[in-house]
Write a protein that holds these residues in place. Structure first.
Motif, short mmCIF file in Angstrom:
data_model
loop_
_atom_site.label_atom_id
_atom_site.label_comp_id
_atom_site.label_asym_id
_atom_site.label_seq_id
_atom_site.Cartn_x
_atom_site.Cartn_y
_atom_site.Cartn_z
N GLU A 51 -33.98 5.78 -0.15
CA GLU A 51 -33.80 7.19 0.24
C GLU A 51 -32.39 7.43 0.77
O GLU A 51 -31.79 8.48 0.51
CB GLU A 51 -34.85 7.58 1.29
CG GLU A 51 -36.25 7.65 0.70
CD GLU A 51 -37.30 8.04 1.73
OE1 GLU A 51 -36.98 8.02 2.94
OE2 GLU A 51 -38.44 8.38 1.32
N ASP A 55 -29.81 10.04 -0.93
CA ASP A 55 -29.11 11.07 -0.15
C ASP A 55 -27.61 11.00 -0.39
O ASP A 55 -26.92 12.03 -0.48
CB ASP A 55 -29.41 10.91 1.34
CG ASP A 55 -30.79 11.44 1.72
OD1 ASP A 55 -31.32 12.28 0.96
OD2 ASP A 55 -31.33 11.02 2.75
N MET A 58 -26.85 12.60 -3.65
CA MET A 58 -26.90 14.06 -3.55
C MET A 58 -25.62 14.59 -2.89
O MET A 58 -25.06 15.61 -3.33
CB MET A 58 -28.13 14.49 -2.76
CG MET A 58 -28.23 16.01 -2.53
SD MET A 58 -28.31 16.96 -4.08
CE MET A 58 -30.05 16.76 -4.48
N LYS A 66 -24.82 16.67 4.41
CA LYS A 66 -25.95 17.50 4.85
C LYS A 66 -25.56 18.24 6.13
O LYS A 66 -24.92 17.66 7.03
CB LYS A 66 -27.17 16.62 5.09
CG LYS A 66 -28.43 17.41 5.43
CD LYS A 66 -29.60 16.48 5.73
CE LYS A 66 -30.05 15.77 4.49
NZ LYS A 66 -31.30 14.97 4.72
N ARG A 78 -29.02 21.72 -0.97
CA ARG A 78 -30.23 20.91 -0.97
C ARG A 78 -31.46 21.80 -0.95
O ARG A 78 -31.45 22.89 -0.37
CB ARG A 78 -30.23 19.98 0.24
CG ARG A 78 -29.20 18.85 0.13
CD ARG A 78 -29.10 18.06 1.44
NE ARG A 78 -28.28 16.86 1.29
CZ ARG A 78 -26.97 16.83 1.27
NH1 ARG A 78 -26.29 17.98 1.43
NH2 ARG A 78 -26.31 15.70 1.11
N THR A 81 -37.33 17.80 -0.86
CA THR A 81 -37.54 16.55 -1.60
C THR A 81 -38.86 16.59 -2.37
O THR A 81 -39.72 17.44 -2.09
CB THR A 81 -37.58 15.33 -0.65
OG1 THR A 81 -38.67 15.49 0.27
CG2 THR A 81 -36.27 15.19 0.12
N SER A 82 -38.98 15.65 -3.30
CA SER A 82 -40.24 15.47 -4.04
C SER A 82 -40.65 14.01 -3.93
O SER A 82 -39.81 13.12 -4.09
CB SER A 82 -40.05 15.83 -5.52
OG SER A 82 -39.71 17.19 -5.67
N ALA A 96 -38.87 9.75 -1.12
CA ALA A 96 -38.61 11.18 -1.15
C ALA A 96 -37.31 11.41 -1.92
O ALA A 96 -36.22 11.11 -1.43
CB ALA A 96 -38.50 11.74 0.27
N VAL A 97 -37.42 11.94 -3.14
CA VAL A 97 -36.26 12.18 -3.98
C VAL A 97 -35.72 13.58 -3.69
O VAL A 97 -36.44 14.57 -3.83
CB VAL A 97 -36.63 12.07 -5.47
CG1 VAL A 97 -35.42 12.32 -6.35
CG2 VAL A 97 -37.24 10.70 -5.76
N PRO A 98 -34.46 13.70 -3.27
CA PRO A 98 -33.91 15.02 -2.94
C PRO A 98 -33.75 15.91 -4.17
O PRO A 98 -33.53 15.42 -5.29
CB PRO A 98 -32.55 14.68 -2.32
CG PRO A 98 -32.20 13.32 -2.84
CD PRO A 98 -33.49 12.61 -3.04
N ARG A 99 -33.89 17.24 -3.93
CA ARG A 99 -33.68 18.23 -4.99
C ARG A 99 -32.53 19.13 -4.62
O ARG A 99 -32.19 19.28 -3.43
CB ARG A 99 -34.94 19.09 -5.18
CG ARG A 99 -36.20 18.32 -5.53
CD ARG A 99 -37.30 19.33 -5.92
NE ARG A 99 -37.51 20.30 -4.86
CZ ARG A 99 -38.55 20.28 -4.02
NH1 ARG A 99 -39.45 19.31 -4.11
NH2 ARG A 99 -38.68 21.20 -3.10
N ASP A 100 -31.92 19.78 -5.62
CA ASP A 100 -30.93 20.82 -5.36
C ASP A 100 -31.44 22.13 -5.94
O ASP A 100 -32.31 22.15 -6.81
CB ASP A 100 -29.56 20.43 -5.94
CG ASP A 100 -29.59 20.33 -7.46
OD1 ASP A 100 -30.67 20.02 -8.01
OD2 ASP A 100 -28.55 20.55 -8.09
#
Length: 423
Positions: A51, A55, A58, A66, A78, A81-82, A96-100
């Motif tokens: 994770e 991050d 990302m 962040k 950001r 997360t998924s 937990a994979v971050p999303r944008d």
């Protein structure tokens, strides 16, 4: 700590590693937590590292950290997360994979649609190379890592080796080799009915004294010089122009196949094969007497002295009791005697077939555990993975064949004159 497989990677401070390990063990002792499995400390550490790396990816993608005010009005940000479960070397880990917000973030560490890390595939291939069946691998992963893996997934991972095997089998080879050992092992393969087929193995020793498996070929039922001729021709077509010594067993017609391929090669019958054949033909109670008599033959300083030692064996009580032993040596005499002309340094390298025997032992173990194979390709796949486990490309410490190779190489350069290009 140096990464031998990746020498360009910056080494990690061993003191830092020890400190992390000590903290993990202290925490495990204090909490009674397991190291592996769901909730295990290594699983938690792996999750945290993955994770943290995601991050960082990302941050690189967006161009700001962040909560950094610079990101306001940047056009992308950001978006939570998924959860995603991936298979790793320590088992299944949910990260937990971050999303944008724009939806164009493509993580490199865990690509989209990927359900396992590359290291997990290597773990499956390593187990497969050790001769474990698909059922055994599934059971092992479930028991050790608490991961249920489908037979279809294991098949896909191992099938992916086919292209790598084809590239390896057709790779170009060095032009000159001091020694090439050739031998065959037997594998049970189903082709209508289950039958034993020979797998032809060629192992070369290069100019630096490193061993390399040059290829694997499945033949028809029964080992034959005709198939060996095709194998040797393929090696020549892949770049092998000359070989100083080809060490082999006493198969009829094989010396002619070697000299037809490399006219200047010295064909040497494997001394170990002759000794083992002699011991198989004699009672164990006589081995203590027979072995010194055989040693007098293959350690003789000259061919004349070896002939005298063989004649003495033939005239002795042992020779009268075991005439087949004497006949075995006389039948192989023309291919054995070149060994007697070699300087001591070359004799030590050619005589000692521990490298070849060790290789064959691992290959036999990998095939024996499987019983039989559904096809020739399946057999080659397991054998190739077993070879890959043993041979690290250009790894001198693992592949080195002789402790005093430089001394032997100097003798090779003198004995074979201009045929070795020493750089």
């Amino acid at each position: 700590m140096t990464d031998k497989a990746n020498p360009d990677v910056e080494p990690v401070d061993e003191r830092l590693v020890d400190e992390v390990v000590e903290r993990l063990m202290d925490r495990a002792d204090a909490s009674g937590a397991a190291l592996l499995g769901e909730g295990g400390l290594l699983t938690q550490v792996t999750k945290a590292v993955l994770e943290r790396a995601l991050d960082a990816e990302m941050t690189e993608h967006l161009g700001y950290e962040k909560h950094d005010p610079i990101g306001r009005g940047s056009g992308n940000s950001r978006n939570g997360t998924s959860p995603k479960t991936v298979l790793t070397d320590v088992g299944a880990v949910t990260v937990a994979v971050p999303r944008d917000r724009n939806g164009d973030f493509e993580p490199r560490l865990i690509p989209k649609n990927a359900r396992r890390l590359a290291g997990f595939n290597e773990r499956i291939l390593s187990l497969y190379a050790r001769g474990m069946s698909v059922r055994d691998i599934r059971s092992h992963l479930a028991q050790i890592y608490g991961v249920e893996v489908s037979a279809d997934l294991i098949s896909k991972v191992t099938d992916a080796v086919a292209d790598e095997l084809a590239a390896w089998q057709n790779r170009p080879l060095d032009a000159v080799w001091p020694i090439i050992y050739i031998d065959a092992l037997w594998v049970k393969i189903r082709s209508g009915a289950v039958s034993s087929k020979p797998v032809y193995v060629a192992v070369g020793v290069d100019m630096d004294g490193r061993k390399d498996v040059l290829g694997l070929w499945v033949g028809a039922e029964g080992e034959g010089a005709t198939t060996w001729m095709a194998v040797l021709t393929e090696l020549r077509n892949r770049g092998v122009e000359d070989v100083c010594i080809v060490c082999c067993d006493g198969l009829k017609g094989l010396p002619e196949a070697v000299t037809a391929t490399w006219p200047r090669a010295t064909v040497q019958t494997c001394v170990i094969h002759l000794i083992r054949a002699s011991l198989r033909l004699s009672s164990a109670r006589d081995h203590a007497t027979l072995v010194p008599a055989l040693r007098a033959i293959y350690t003789a300083p000259t061919e004349q002295a070896a002939e005298q030692a063989l004649s003495e064996l033939a005239a002795s009580e042992l020779g009268e009791r075991y005439p087949a032993v004497v006949r075995t040596w006389r039948a192989a005499w023309s291919e054995f005697t070149p060994y007697l002309a070699f300087p001591p340094a070359i004799r030590r390298v050619v005589y000692s077939t521990n490298m070849m025997e060790s290789m064959n032992s691992r290959l036999r173990k990998a095939t024996r555990n499987r019983g039989h194979f559904p096809s020739e390709q399946a057999a080659l796949k397991v054998l190739y993975l077993a070879v890959r486990e043993q041979i690290a490309p250009r790894a001198r410490d693992i592949n080195h064949v002789a402790a005093h190779w430089k001394e032997a190489l100097n003798q090779f350069s003198l004995f074979f004159e201009d045929r070795l290009s020493i750089q």
